[in-house]
Write an enzyme that holds these catalytic residues in place. Structure first.
Site, short mmCIF file in Angstrom:
data_model
loop_
_atom_site.label_atom_id
_atom_site.label_comp_id
_atom_site.label_asym_id
_atom_site.label_seq_id
_atom_site.Cartn_x
_atom_site.Cartn_y
_atom_site.Cartn_z
N ASP A 99 -27.34 27.73 -16.45
CA ASP A 99 -27.64 27.52 -15.04
C ASP A 99 -28.90 28.30 -14.68
O ASP A 99 -29.04 29.45 -15.08
CB ASP A 99 -26.47 28.00 -14.18
CG ASP A 99 -26.07 26.97 -13.14
OD1 ASP A 99 -26.95 26.61 -12.34
OD2 ASP A 99 -24.90 26.54 -13.11
N ASP A 200 -30.09 24.89 -10.12
CA ASP A 200 -29.37 24.96 -8.85
C ASP A 200 -30.29 24.63 -7.67
O ASP A 200 -31.39 25.18 -7.57
CB ASP A 200 -28.80 26.38 -8.71
CG ASP A 200 -27.86 26.53 -7.54
OD1 ASP A 200 -26.79 25.89 -7.57
OD2 ASP A 200 -28.19 27.28 -6.61
N GLU A 257 -30.07 19.94 -9.68
CA GLU A 257 -29.14 19.69 -8.58
C GLU A 257 -29.97 19.47 -7.32
O GLU A 257 -30.74 20.33 -6.92
CB GLU A 257 -28.21 20.89 -8.39
CG GLU A 257 -27.19 20.64 -7.28
CD GLU A 257 -26.56 21.93 -6.75
OE1 GLU A 257 -25.43 21.85 -6.26
OE2 GLU A 257 -27.20 22.99 -6.80
N HIS A 330 -17.87 22.41 -10.08
CA HIS A 330 -17.39 23.68 -9.52
C HIS A 330 -17.48 23.73 -7.99
O HIS A 330 -16.87 24.59 -7.37
CB HIS A 330 -18.19 24.84 -10.11
CG HIS A 330 -19.63 24.81 -9.73
ND1 HIS A 330 -20.49 23.85 -10.23
CD2 HIS A 330 -20.37 25.58 -8.90
CE1 HIS A 330 -21.70 24.04 -9.71
NE2 HIS A 330 -21.66 25.07 -8.90
N ASP A 331 -18.25 22.80 -7.39
CA ASP A 331 -18.42 22.76 -5.94
C ASP A 331 -17.64 21.63 -5.29
O ASP A 331 -17.67 21.47 -4.07
CB ASP A 331 -19.90 22.57 -5.58
CG ASP A 331 -20.71 23.85 -5.72
OD1 ASP A 331 -20.12 24.94 -5.61
OD2 ASP A 331 -21.93 23.75 -5.94
#
Length: 561
Positions: A99, A200, A257, A330-331
């Site tokens: 990440d 991210d 993302e 994860h979100d």
């Protein structure tokens, strides 16, 4: 046919380290815990492991607030553990994607500490600092996590910008030194041998320089400034510079993302020859069950909307860019609870959704536990929840309207990020086999029925079904490179589409309901031979009917030649 690439042919498995596997009994998953489970991932058949942040962090936002990009969080282990993990992953012919969180740092990062010391600090311009306006914040932007996107600093009588938590100050990418620092960090990990980055909120890094007020909302103090920081004026320039300076020098998988992007924008980010990224995570399909006021405003999902969204992206990026395929992470809440039926048809709907995802064009992303059909959780009280976004929303809503507690909790049960963060369910033993200690967040009580230990030995389990899906992808080039075409666009229960490559065709038939709609074989589909590649119910292959009733959440994939 689009250009062949290893990352198009791969299946990615996302690990949220805190909740995956705890090797030392402190209740928190760690790198050695991941190492213990690599053979499980190899058995599943995945190619790439995406590791959510493992860097040094005070954990205000579970590791997405980084205080040191070049060291490992103490709770997760040491740099030596990381290097050993990378070695073990490569030994099993799998790859590791890290990440990259560079829209913001932690307020405990050395750069921010130095920036805060003085307006004259050389690090001041690493962040966005502004004096107040009319006795208030520099503008009216709202933080993604509620409240103002600005935090006041008494020492300097200025505010700093934080699109997320106040402990996550935004980096100023206009400053070439910031970009250089970020590129150096990327090279640090690439030189260790990692195989790519998931970036991210990377489309937030370019802001409109004047940071103007957003259009005010009636009765609201703050408004979304997204139009001024999503897909900003220099975003492509920054990504092309990143590609030129770093990414182009390695053979990598990259995914950005990118909330709030359109297909047209995604073509620019992922277009072959544009030298930016391989693919993006877009959010259109996971916003379809949100009402006008956002994710907590629950709305029933219409299958027609889901078809329209996926079809738009499948056709839009065809021959131009590349899709990433996901239904949870994860979100996001657990996909079987959100898009399927996690009660009566738990097994069937988990397999149907997996079939859907793995037969679209793009790179599939499996989120830990998805391959077991892990579900959303309903903790008895707000005290059991850990996620900052959830807790901020709860506190804000409860102060406005105490009467609506059950409605607020229903929103959390449906959409809270902690649904994805309960510990991985390895066995029916204490704490689902995740830890010998007290887990950092409670385990979903259904772990005795849903766990890896049982599914590894059950030929009809969700795990075994995922394994077969991944094998089919490796055996049939059409699954990766075939073009997508929707059929029955108006049907309210059936989602059916074809994939085409040369003289081959796949027909994918999915029942997204607990009803039993009839499927009629499309007359335009000509073939000499048909083969059932996979289904989630047992089907009589001699059944040559031109029309048949689908069972609840049934999935079938035929290969036509």
């Amino acid at each position: 046919m689009t250009k062949k690439e290893w990352w198009k042919e791969s299946v990615v498995y996302q690990i949220y380290p805190r909740s995956f596997n705890d090797s030392n009994g402190d209740g928190i998953g760690d790198l050695k815990g991941i190492m213990e489970k690599l053979d499980y991932l190899k058995e599943l058949g995945v190619d790439v492991i995406w590791l959510s942040p493992v860097y040094q962090s005070p954990n205000d936002d579970n590791g997405y607030d980084i205080s040191d990009y070049q060291s490992i969080m103490d709770e997760f282990g040491t740099m030596q553990d990381f290097e050993e993990l990378l070695q073990e992953i490569h030994k099993r012919d799998m790859k590791l994607m890290m990440d990259l969180v560079v829209n913001h740092t932690s307020d405990e990062h050395e750069w921010f500490r130095l920036a805060k010391q003085s307006k004259d600090s050389p690090y001041r311009d690493y962040y966005y600092w502004k004096p107040g306006k009319n006795g208030a914040e520099p503008n009216n932007w709202e933080s993604v996590f509620s409240g103002s996107a600005w935090e006041y600093d008494e020492d300097s009588n200025e505010y700093y910008l934080h699109i997320f938590s106040k402990k996550q100050p935004d980096l100023n990418w206009e400053n070439p030194k910031v970009r250089s620092e970020v590129f150096d960090t990327m090279k640090f990990w690439l030189e260790k041998g990692i195989d790519g980055f998931r970036m991210d909120v990377i489309n937030f890094i370019s802001k409109v320089p004047s940071l103007p007020d957003a259009p005010a909302l009636e009765g609201k103090k703050y408004a979304s400034g997204a139009d001024f920081y999503m897909n900003g004026p220099k975003i492509h320039e920054y990504l092309q510079e990143m590609n030129q300076q770093v990414l182009s020098k390695y053979d990598l998988i990259t995914v950005g993302e990118m909330p709030g992007i359109t297909v047209e924008q995604a073509k620019l980010y992922t277009g072959e020859g544009r030298n930016e990224l391989n693919m993006v995570f877009q959010f259109e399909h996971v916003d379809l069950d949100s009402g006008p006021t956002g994710k907590w405003d629950l709305k029933e999902l219409q299958l027609s909307d889901l078809k329209a969204s996926f079809t738009k992206w499948q056709k839009g990026l065809e021959q131009v860019g590349w899709n990433s395929l996901y239904l949870n992470n994860h979100d996001q809440p657990r996909m079987v609870s959100r898009f399927g039926n996690d009660d009566e048809y738990w097994l069937e709907s988990a397999k149907m959704l997996a079939t859907f995802l793995h037969f679209l064009q793009g790179t599939p992303y499996i989120y830990q536990g998805e391959e077991l059909g892990m579900t959303n959780v309903r903790f008895p009280t707000i005290d059991d929840y850990k996620d900052i976004e959830t807790l901020n929303m709860y506190n804000e809503k409860i102060s406005e309207d105490k009467e609506n507690l059950s409605q607020i909790m229903n929103s959390i049960y449906a959409k809270g990020r902690d649904n994805a963060r309960t510990p991985m369910q390895w066995s029916s033993g204490p704490n689902a086999g995740f830890t010998s200690g007290t887990p950092w967040i409670k385990v979903n009580p259904n772990y005795q029925e849903i766990n890896a230990e049982q599914q590894l030995v059950d030929d009809h389990s969700i795990f075994q079904y995922y394994k077969k899906l991944i094998q089919l992808r490796k055996q049939h080039e059409i699954v990766v490179y075939g073009t997508y075409d929707l059929i029955l666009p108006e049907h309210s229960e059936i989602y059916a589409f074809t994939r085409t490559l040369g003289d081959e065709k796949l027909l994918i038939i999915l029942n997204f309901s607990d009803g039993q709609p009839e499927f009629e074989w499309p007359q335009e589909l000509e073939y000499e031979k048909k083969e059932l590649l996979i289904s989630n119910y047992s089907i009589d292959q001699e059944d040559e009917q031109e029309a048949f009733k689908l069972l609840p959440y049934e999935a079938r994939v035929y290969k036509l030649t």
